[in-house]
Design a protein around this motif. Structure first.
Motif, PDB file in Angstrom:
ATOM      1  N   VAL A 128       0.650  -1.263  -0.096  1.00  0.00           N
ATOM      2  CA  VAL A 128       0.025  -0.025   0.037  1.00  0.00           C
ATOM      3  C   VAL A 128       0.903   1.178  -0.009  1.00  0.00           C
ATOM      4  N   GLY A 129       0.951   2.062  -1.134  1.00  0.00           N
ATOM      5  CA  GLY A 129       1.444   3.318  -1.250  1.00  0.00           C
ATOM      6  C   GLY A 129       0.950   4.582  -0.531  1.00  0.00           C
ATOM      7  N   MET A 130       1.929   5.260  -0.112  1.00  0.00           N
ATOM      8  CA  MET A 130       1.601   6.501   0.690  1.00  0.00           C
ATOM      9  C   MET A 130       2.406   7.683   0.016  1.00  0.00           C
ATOM     10  N   ARG A 131       2.003   8.811   0.258  1.00  0.00           N
ATOM     11  CA  ARG A 131       2.590  10.185  -0.156  1.00  0.00           C
ATOM     12  C   ARG A 131       2.659  10.977   1.180  1.00  0.00           C
ATOM     13  N   LEU A 132       3.851  11.945   0.886  1.00  0.00           N
ATOM     14  CA  LEU A 132       3.837  13.025   1.986  1.00  0.00           C
ATOM     15  C   LEU A 132       3.304  14.410   1.785  1.00  0.00           C
ATOM     16  N   PRO A 133       3.159  15.171   2.788  1.00  0.00           N
ATOM     17  CA  PRO A 133       2.879  16.582   2.609  1.00  0.00           C
ATOM     18  C   PRO A 133       3.754  17.375   1.839  1.00  0.00           C
ATOM     19  N   PRO A 134       3.292  18.468   1.060  1.00  0.00           N
ATOM     20  CA  PRO A 134       4.501  19.079   0.187  1.00  0.00           C
ATOM     21  C   PRO A 134       5.616  19.786   1.096  1.00  0.00           C
ATOM     22  N   ASN A 135       5.249  20.017   2.199  1.00  0.00           N
ATOM     23  CA  ASN A 135       6.238  20.725   3.205  1.00  0.00           C
ATOM     24  C   ASN A 135       7.444  20.036   3.322  1.00  0.00           C
ATOM     25  N   LEU A 139      11.664  17.141  -3.736  1.00  0.00           N
ATOM     26  CA  LEU A 139      12.588  16.121  -4.178  1.00  0.00           C
ATOM     27  C   LEU A 139      12.390  14.992  -3.015  1.00  0.00           C
ATOM     28  N   TYR A 140      12.144  15.117  -1.775  1.00  0.00           N
ATOM     29  CA  TYR A 140      12.088  13.980  -0.866  1.00  0.00           C
ATOM     30  C   TYR A 140      10.751  13.470  -1.087  1.00  0.00           C
ATOM     31  N   THR A 141       9.717  14.202  -1.279  1.00  0.00           N
ATOM     32  CA  THR A 141       8.253  13.687  -1.391  1.00  0.00           C
ATOM     33  C   THR A 141       8.114  12.933  -2.734  1.00  0.00           C
TER      34      THR A 141
END
Length: 202
Positions: A128-135, A139-141
């Motif tokens: 199950v994939g996840m993403r991070l907030p833009p802050n 590059l990291y996100t």
């Protein structure tokens, strides 16, 4: 000596689990543990009901822990595999790694190891994939989101692209912390997972 076959039979039945039903193990963090929700409201609880309603024999074991990292899940996995002998393992981990800014290569290695160990134990695996907030920076996100696709490709397992699709930015779908979905969002989480999970149940 005549009692020995009965003892062996009892051990076999115990190892088979409740009624010999196949186990679907969910190894996740607070998003699957139902953080901030009343008992029975989380998407994993809804999954158990959907399986029963649609005639699947699987018994859901929710081994999700709030705050869990990919490394913590990897450490807990061997005991869970030995105890439950799951037919299917849903891996929903890594979000806390990203929120803590942990090294992506370590997260990638941990998740890949979880997938490999579960498959070696005879289970079908869904990542199950996840993403991070833009802050957290572009590059990291970007690299964080990509590691799930790369693991799924390299290990040959199906992928839910983003558990919070249609939820993360939708009004009323997130709790006040901006991280955890509300009870109203849980059916959507299940619908995000289901098309990728159902083929593994056949």
């Amino acid at each position: 000596m005549r009692r020995l076959p009965l003892i062996v039979l009892a051990l076999v039945l115990a190892a088979a689990g409740a009624g010999g039903r196949p186990v679907l193990l969910v190894l996740g963090d607070s998003l699957s543990a139902g953080y901030g929700l009343a008992p029975g409201q989380g998407w994993v609880d809804l999954l158990g009901r959907r399986l029963a309603e649609r005639g699947y024999p699987h018994r859901v074991v929710n081994a999700s822990v709030s705050g869990e990292t990919s490394g913590g899940g990897l450490e807990r996995l061997p005991a869970l595999l030995a105890r439950h002998r799951p037919a299917v393992v849903v891996v929903e981990l890594g979000g806390n790694d990203g929120l803590r800014g942990l090294g992506l290569e370590r997260t990638r290695a941990n998740l890949a190891a979880v997938v490999r160990r579960a498959r070696a134990a005879g289970a079908r695996v869904l990542l199950v994939g996840m993403r991070l907030p833009p802050n957290y920076g572009p590059l990291y996100t970007r690299r964080f989101a990509a590691l799930y696709r790369e693991i799924a490709r390299d290990e040959g397992v199906p992928l839910v692209p983003f558990l919070l699709e249609g939820v993360a930015l939708a009004p009323g779908m997130m709790q006040a912390d901006g991280i955890h979905p509300t009870a109203a969002a849980q059916p959507r989480l299940l619908d995000n997972v289901w098309p990728h999970l159902e083929p593994l149940l056949r």
